[in-house]
Design a protein around this motif. Structure first.
Motif, mmCIF file in Angstrom:
data_model
loop_
_atom_site.group_PDB
_atom_site.id
_atom_site.type_symbol
_atom_site.label_atom_id
_atom_site.label_comp_id
_atom_site.label_asym_id
_atom_site.label_seq_id
_atom_site.Cartn_x
_atom_site.Cartn_y
_atom_site.Cartn_z
ATOM 1 N N ARG A 10 0.840 -1.211 0.000
ATOM 2 C CA ARG A 10 0.000 0.000 0.000
ATOM 3 C C ARG A 10 0.872 1.256 0.000
ATOM 4 O O ARG A 10 0.570 2.228 -0.713
ATOM 5 C CB ARG A 10 -0.915 0.018 1.229
ATOM 6 C CG ARG A 10 -2.019 -1.008 1.214
ATOM 7 C CD ARG A 10 -2.785 -0.971 2.528
ATOM 8 N NE ARG A 10 -4.107 -0.394 2.390
ATOM 9 C CZ ARG A 10 -4.901 -0.130 3.420
ATOM 10 N NH1 ARG A 10 -4.494 -0.377 4.653
ATOM 11 N NH2 ARG A 10 -6.090 0.386 3.214
ATOM 12 N N LEU A 58 2.481 1.824 -3.393
ATOM 13 C CA LEU A 58 1.531 2.355 -4.369
ATOM 14 C C LEU A 58 1.258 3.838 -4.152
ATOM 15 O O LEU A 58 1.024 4.580 -5.112
ATOM 16 C CB LEU A 58 0.229 1.559 -4.303
ATOM 17 C CG LEU A 58 0.341 0.068 -4.650
ATOM 18 C CD1 LEU A 58 -0.995 -0.637 -4.433
ATOM 19 C CD2 LEU A 58 0.831 -0.135 -6.068
ATOM 20 N N LYS A 59 1.296 4.278 -2.903
ATOM 21 C CA LYS A 59 1.106 5.700 -2.616
ATOM 22 C C LYS A 59 2.300 6.522 -3.086
ATOM 23 O O LYS A 59 2.142 7.623 -3.625
ATOM 24 C CB LYS A 59 0.894 5.909 -1.117
ATOM 25 C CG LYS A 59 -0.433 5.388 -0.592
ATOM 26 C CD LYS A 59 -0.518 5.565 0.919
ATOM 27 C CE LYS A 59 -1.799 4.983 1.484
ATOM 28 N NZ LYS A 59 -1.862 5.083 2.970
ATOM 29 N N LYS A 74 3.737 6.300 -8.108
ATOM 30 C CA LYS A 74 2.595 6.350 -9.018
ATOM 31 C C LYS A 74 2.884 5.657 -10.347
ATOM 32 O O LYS A 74 1.956 5.265 -11.058
ATOM 33 C CB LYS A 74 2.199 7.805 -9.275
ATOM 34 C CG LYS A 74 1.799 8.570 -8.015
ATOM 35 C CD LYS A 74 0.638 7.895 -7.285
ATOM 36 C CE LYS A 74 0.217 8.682 -6.056
ATOM 37 N NZ LYS A 74 -0.876 8.022 -5.290
ATOM 38 N N GLU A 82 -6.977 -3.758 -4.102
ATOM 39 C CA GLU A 82 -7.631 -2.699 -3.338
ATOM 40 C C GLU A 82 -7.474 -1.346 -4.024
ATOM 41 O O GLU A 82 -8.416 -0.533 -4.050
ATOM 42 C CB GLU A 82 -7.044 -2.632 -1.924
ATOM 43 C CG GLU A 82 -7.623 -1.524 -1.060
ATOM 44 C CD GLU A 82 -6.849 -1.344 0.229
ATOM 45 O OE1 GLU A 82 -7.401 -1.696 1.290
ATOM 46 O OE2 GLU A 82 -5.702 -0.845 0.180
ATOM 47 N N ALA A 83 -6.286 -1.118 -4.589
ATOM 48 C CA ALA A 83 -6.009 0.152 -5.258
ATOM 49 C C ALA A 83 -6.571 0.214 -6.680
ATOM 50 O O ALA A 83 -6.503 1.264 -7.326
ATOM 51 C CB ALA A 83 -4.500 0.398 -5.282
ATOM 52 N N ARG A 128 -5.362 -1.319 -9.269
ATOM 53 C CA ARG A 128 -4.246 -1.194 -10.223
ATOM 54 C C ARG A 128 -3.762 -2.552 -10.730
ATOM 55 O O ARG A 128 -2.636 -2.696 -11.183
ATOM 56 C CB ARG A 128 -3.093 -0.429 -9.554
ATOM 57 C CG ARG A 128 -3.469 1.007 -9.195
ATOM 58 C CD ARG A 128 -2.330 1.751 -8.527
ATOM 59 N NE ARG A 128 -1.183 1.901 -9.405
ATOM 60 C CZ ARG A 128 -0.039 2.505 -9.028
ATOM 61 N NH1 ARG A 128 0.062 2.992 -7.790
ATOM 62 N NH2 ARG A 128 0.967 2.606 -9.862
#
Length: 412
Positions: free
Chosen positions: A296, A299-300, A303, A325-326, A328
């Motif tokens: 997580r 991913l933050k 990008k 969840e994201a 992606r």
């Protein structure tokens, strides 16, 4: 056969199915496994045969994967759908994990042996190793030879805990002590000290500490090619990405030889390609929850992240959960290790691109055979090698359903 395992490590339901905490086990009821395994294969054959006949699966597909994950068409074997099923199982299941093991021809010198095995942590991966250990012990029992063993580990990885366990075991007159090394630098001096005191110490499972580490252990049974596994998975990822993009790496346990060696293989492959870059490396302690949270964060921060390489059994699951969840999953290529059922489902769905599956069952089975020979005073080269190499097989989406069926009986 007598054995002692961690409390709650495995539980038996009313049918005798072997289950890890919150997970289905690798295969059920190990004491009757060989008979049931044949029944399972027969059931799978019928199911796949019917599906082929109904046009529900592509029996004209090859298990070889292209760079975009699409199967390559081939002609059905001339013997018809049943031959196609046999070929599919051979390519996608039976040779990945060899349940059809037999003891070798060596005749043990004693009628009873006592072994102590400690490994990194309580985890489903080592449950699969335990199945091979148990079946080998049962096979010796059928020959009139009793194998008593303890198979114990902490809930969390600790090299100091591992040293303590070995030290305590050395006072209890075991024939052989086996250890899956948590940290080669820390644990090697303890192994050497025990050997100097006359203990017979072997390493097994996923992590060795060998002569290059200054370790005097007698022999090793397990994965001897962790570096190559990491490199091969990374090559697959690089090809899928067209040899360009930013990559993150989830390693596992800091200092664990298997995880560190795979990570080194990852780094060496990425370094070959000028348009590829490792932007994050993190240790998740072989815990799904940690891998999820770390991904997580990746991913933050990243990008433009294009790929994630996972170096143990837990982190492909955590990484895939976070990517889903994201939203992606269509952007990021994930590759990783081993046979976790959730990971295999993600592979089947195309969320994970590739998995390297180790034959944990054979690791356990061969560990007992080598331990018997060590206990009898044989040295490497006399009846067994210094390193007994077990296989890893890289599989892709087109193989996931068959492997799920073979290992877990999953047909949905």
């Amino acid at each position: 056969m007598k054995y002692n395992q961690n409390r709650n490590r495995r539980s038996m339901d009313k049918r005798g199915a072997c289950a890890a905490v919150d997970k289905k086990m690798f295969i059920s009821n190990t004491r009757q496994k060989k008979t049931r395994y044949k029944e399972l294969v027969f059931t799978i054959r019928i199911a796949i045969f019917c599906a082929c006949a109904g046009g529900l699966i592509g029996c004209t597909e090859n298990t070889d994967n292209t760079d975009n994950g699409s199967p390559v068409a081939r002609e059905m074997p001339s013997d018809g759908p049943e031959a196609a099923v046999d070929e599919l199982l051979s390519a996608n299941g039976k040779n990945i994990v060899n349940f059809d093991r037999r003891l070798d021809e060596y005749q043990p010198l004693k009628e009873e042996y006592n072994f102590y095995f400690t490994y990194k942590m309580v985890h489903p991966w080592w449950d699969a190793v335990a199945l091979g250990i148990e079946d080998a012990a049962k096979a010796y029992e059928e020959r009139g030879i009793i194998i008593n063993y303890e198979y114990l580990a902490p809930d969390e990885v600790s090299a100091q805990d591992q040293i303590r366990r070995m030290s305590e075991a050395s006072l209890r007159e075991f024939d052989v002590i086996g250890v899956d090394v948590a940290d080669a630098v820390t644990v090697t001096p303890a192994i050497n000290e025990l050997i100097e005191r006359g203990q017979k110490i072997m390493t097994f499972s996923s992590s060795d500490a060998d002569k290059e580490d200054g370790c005097c252990r007698i022999a090793y049974v397990g994965n001897t090619h962790n570096y190559e596994d990491g490199a091969e998975l990374t090559e697959a990822l690089c090809k899928k990405l067209g040899y360009q993009g930013k990559v993150a790496v989830l390693v596992g346990i800091e200092g664990a030889p298997c995880h560190e060696e795979r990570a080194l293989g990852v780094q060496d492959v990425i370094a070959k390609y000028p348009d590829m870059e490792i932007v994050e490396i993190a240790y998740d302690e072989d815990l799904v929850e940690n891998a999820f949270e770390l991904t997580r964060e990746f991913l933050k921060r990243q990008k433009e992240l294009a790929g994630i390489v996972c170096c143990n059994m837990s982190n492909p699951v955590g990484a895939a959960r976070a990517v889903v969840e994201a939203g992606r999953e269509d952007e990021i290529v994930i590759v990783g290790m081993d046979h976790d059922q959730e990971a295999l489902r993600y592979l089947r769905e195309g969320i994970i691109y590739a998995l390297g599956i180790q034959d944990c069952y054979s690791i356990g089975y061969d560990t007992i055979q080598v331990a018997v020979k060590i206990a009898d005073g044989l040295l490497p080269g006399e009846a067994y090698p210094e390193k007994t190499e077990e296989i890893t097989t890289i599989i892709y989406q087109d193989s996931a359903a068959a492997v799920l069926q073979t290992l877990y009986g999953v047909v949905d």
